[in-house]
Design a protein around this motif. Structure first.
Motif, mmCIF file in Angstrom:
data_model
loop_
_atom_site.group_PDB
_atom_site.id
_atom_site.type_symbol
_atom_site.label_atom_id
_atom_site.label_comp_id
_atom_site.label_asym_id
_atom_site.label_seq_id
_atom_site.Cartn_x
_atom_site.Cartn_y
_atom_site.Cartn_z
ATOM 1 N N GLU A 1 39.205 88.778 4.706
ATOM 2 C CA GLU A 1 39.144 88.360 3.303
ATOM 3 C C GLU A 1 40.519 88.563 2.655
ATOM 4 O O GLU A 1 41.129 89.616 2.800
ATOM 5 N N TYR A 2 41.013 87.526 1.951
ATOM 6 C CA TYR A 2 42.316 87.631 1.290
ATOM 7 C C TYR A 2 42.285 86.829 0.000
ATOM 8 O O TYR A 2 41.373 86.047 -0.267
ATOM 9 N N THR A 3 43.283 87.037 -0.817
ATOM 10 C CA THR A 3 43.404 86.331 -2.104
ATOM 11 C C THR A 3 44.486 85.271 -1.987
ATOM 12 O O THR A 3 45.632 85.583 -1.615
ATOM 13 N N ASP A 4 44.135 84.011 -2.289
ATOM 14 C CA ASP A 4 45.105 82.926 -2.137
ATOM 15 C C ASP A 4 46.030 82.858 -3.364
ATOM 16 O O ASP A 4 45.971 83.706 -4.270
ATOM 17 N N GLU B 1 42.070 83.277 -5.960
ATOM 18 C CA GLU B 1 40.686 83.242 -5.504
ATOM 19 C C GLU B 1 40.562 83.947 -4.144
ATOM 20 O O GLU B 1 41.443 83.840 -3.289
ATOM 21 N N LYS B 2 39.424 84.654 -3.985
ATOM 22 C CA LYS B 2 39.178 85.337 -2.729
ATOM 23 C C LYS B 2 38.659 84.351 -1.687
ATOM 24 O O LYS B 2 37.770 83.557 -1.960
ATOM 25 N N VAL B 3 39.230 84.420 -0.508
ATOM 26 C CA VAL B 3 38.887 83.501 0.568
ATOM 27 C C VAL B 3 38.523 84.305 1.812
ATOM 28 O O VAL B 3 39.179 85.294 2.145
ATOM 29 N N GLU B 4 37.463 83.899 2.492
ATOM 30 C CA GLU B 4 37.064 84.507 3.756
ATOM 31 C C GLU B 4 37.399 83.568 4.903
ATOM 32 O O GLU B 4 37.131 82.368 4.825
#
Length: 243
Positions: A41-44, A48-51
């Motif tokens: 999981e990271y923040t673009d 926004e949080k992206v999995e």
């Protein structure tokens, strides 16, 4: 009695007695299951949080190139060397008294009075095996097994003394495990505080080892059989041995 005696004779005649000793630290075993893919999981850039599912092998390759991973690898080698030195020191302290008692066993074995004691044990064995109508092995084999058992008992009581030394070795192994654990916790804490919290949340690696998680099982019986080489080693001096 006959069945037990036959089992003992068979065991005595085995050429090799494999050492069944084992040691384990349960809390040090792998506690996170391997997966073919890992969800990251990271923040673009837009916040926004992206999995994202990442192949485990690719993720490990990335971590191996990371400085923190390299530091962890170096730390692992250092901790292993330190733990080995500490365990060796503790074991040496346990075995030094045993090494001194080897001389006492030699004094007993080569004493003049011991020759008569061995003769008496051999004669007793001959009488007992002659009266044993269920004996299924030659007299020579049965007497040799009884003499080996007699020497092994003396070796156990004079040198090994498992009733006392097993506890000391257990304590030495536990102390070394606790020492290694303390160094591990300090090293990880100095390297990455985030890793400490992850370990606390997902594993029990930060819990101090105790007698329930540290298991040392010593096969004292296999060690006893080593003394059987003594009579054959001095077979050219018949006045010192019955073998």
């Amino acid at each position: 009695r006959s069945f037990y005696h036959s089992l003992r004779l068979r065991d005595m005649q085995e050429a090799v007695h494999v050492d069944g000793s084992s040691a384990a630290i349960q809390s040090a075993q792998r506690q996170v299951q391997r997966r073919s893919s890992v969800v990251v999981e990271y923040t673009d850039a837009e916040g926004e949080k992206v999995e994202l599912a990442v192949d485990e092998k690719q993720l490990h390759a990335f971590f191996r190139s990371d400085r923190r991973a390299q530091a962890l690898t170096a730390m692992e080698r250092s901790l292993q060397e330190s733990a080995s030195r500490h365990l060796a020191q503790n074991l040496d302290a346990c075995f030094q008294p045993l090494q001194k008692r080897v001389g006492k066993f030699a004094d007993w074995y080569f004493a003049y009075s011991t020759n008569f004691r061995l003769l008496r044990e051999a004669m007793t064995s001959i009488v007992q095996n002659t009266a044993d109508v269920s004996r299924s092995v030659p007299m020579k084999v049965a007497v040799a097994a009884d003499m080996d058992a007699f020497l092994m008992q003396k070796y156990e009581r004079i040198v090994l003394r498992p009733e006392l030394n097993d506890v000391r070795l257990q304590q030495a192994f536990l102390a070394s495990a606790q020492h290694a654990h303390s160094e591990f916790c300090n090293a990880v804490r100095d390297l990455d505080t985030k890793l400490i919290s992850d370990l606390a949340e997902h594993t029990s690696h930060l819990e101090k080892p105790d007698q329930h998680t540290v298991q040392l099982n010593l096969d004292w019986t296999s060690q006893l059989h080593k003394i059987k080489a003594v009579p054959s080693a001095f077979e050219k001096a018949p006045e010192l041995t019955l073998a």
